[in-house]
Design a protein around this motif. Structure first.
Motif, short mmCIF file in Angstrom:
data_model
loop_
_atom_site.label_atom_id
_atom_site.label_comp_id
_atom_site.label_asym_id
_atom_site.label_seq_id
_atom_site.Cartn_x
_atom_site.Cartn_y
_atom_site.Cartn_z
N ASN A 14 0.82 -1.21 0.00
CA ASN A 14 0.00 0.00 0.00
C ASN A 14 0.86 1.26 0.00
OD1 ASN A 14 -2.79 1.28 0.47
ND2 ASN A 14 -1.64 2.10 2.20
N ARG A 16 3.06 4.35 -0.85
CA ARG A 16 3.30 5.25 -1.97
C ARG A 16 4.62 5.98 -1.76
NH1 ARG A 16 -2.12 3.44 -1.23
NH2 ARG A 16 -3.48 4.28 -2.88
N GLU A 42 -8.00 -1.80 -0.57
CA GLU A 42 -7.14 -1.10 0.37
C GLU A 42 -7.96 -0.56 1.53
OE1 GLU A 42 -4.97 1.87 -1.74
OE2 GLU A 42 -3.76 0.40 -2.85
N SER A 84 0.70 4.75 -11.58
CA SER A 84 0.48 4.67 -10.14
C SER A 84 1.66 5.27 -9.38
CB SER A 84 0.27 3.22 -9.71
OG SER A 84 1.49 2.50 -9.82
N TYR A 86 2.68 4.00 -6.46
CA TYR A 86 3.09 3.01 -5.48
C TYR A 86 4.59 2.76 -5.53
CZ TYR A 86 -1.88 1.82 -5.00
OH TYR A 86 -3.22 1.87 -4.78
N THR A 89 5.49 -1.96 -7.73
CA THR A 89 4.56 -2.10 -8.84
C THR A 89 4.98 -3.23 -9.75
OG1 THR A 89 5.78 -0.59 -10.29
CG2 THR A 89 4.14 0.40 -8.82
N PRO A 95 -0.13 -1.72 -9.12
CA PRO A 95 0.25 -2.33 -7.83
C PRO A 95 0.08 -3.84 -7.93
CG PRO A 95 -1.92 -1.33 -7.67
CD PRO A 95 -1.36 -0.91 -9.00
#
Length: 221
Positions: A14, A16, A42, A84, A86, A89, A95
């Motif tokens: 989760n 970032r 999430e 994304s 994240y 990845t 993700p």
């Protein structure tokens, strides 16, 4: 990351880049990823609280290298990149499905052991890295409440029974084997060199770098 932060699989997936501060250095664990009805979802952490976890310098170095590889992937994919933010990845920017890193773990260990027969890694699950992290800190003398804070446990009383029940029940010989195993793989010495009374991880010796890279490789491949 799993071995050097104690974070859960879902918490790392989760994560970032906005949650990562490589200057302080630390990560901000704000939520988790899971699977419900075969869909990636999430939500909040298990405790419902966010937390800040310090990073070791060697882990920061690996994270920087990982981000550079991710940038290379983005350039190769071009407009097809999913966009994304994240930290971890797939090769096209999505993700990963939460089960993916768990499935990669035994393959990663097997590959390492074939290439490095003189320095094999034990066969463990991805989640075991969280237990290794916590047990190493406890064996190094870090207070239970500090370990609990790193793991995201609201009550330190939850931490010890959940972390090393086998260690508590083990005989002297088994405890000795656990300590020798920890020393063999460099985790004990890394912890002793790195831990302050607050339990922060810093100034890890170079020989600890491999452990950080192995943990990171699970997510970056």
């Amino acid at each position: 990351m799993a071995a050097y932060t104690g974070a859960l699989r879902g918490e790392l997936l989760n994560l970032r880049w906005a949650d990562v501060d490589l200057d302080k250095p630390q990560i901000h664990v704000t939520g988790t990823a899971a699977v419900i009805d075969r869909q990636r979802v999430e939500g909040t952490t298990k405790s419902g609280r966010s937390r800040v976890v310090s990073l070791a310098p060697t882990t920061v170095k690996v994270l920087k290298a990982h981000r550079a590889r991710q940038d290379e992937d983005r350039l190769k994919v071009g407009e097809a990149w999913r966009g994304s933010a994240y930290v971890f990845t797939t090769g096209w920017g999505d993700p990963p499905f939460p089960d993916t890193p768990s499935h990669l773990m035994p393959k990663l260990i097997e590959t390492h052991n074939k290439q490095n027969p003189k320095t094999p890694l034990p066969h463990v699950r991805l989640h075991d890295l969280r237990h290794i992290h916590a047990t190493t800190l406890l064996l190094a003398g870090v207070p239970v409440h500090v370990v609990a804070a790193r793991l995201g446990h609201a009550d330190p009383a939850i931490t010890t029974p959940g972390l090393r029940p086998r260690h508590h029940r083990a005989s002297g010989d088994r405890r000795g084997r656990l300590r020798r195993s920890t020393q063999k793989h460099g985790l004990m010495s890394c912890a002793k060199r790195a831990l302050h009374v607050q339990g922060t991880l810093s100034n890890l010796p170079d020989r600890c770098r491999g452990h950080s890279m192995i943990a990171m490789s699970v997510f970056s491949r």
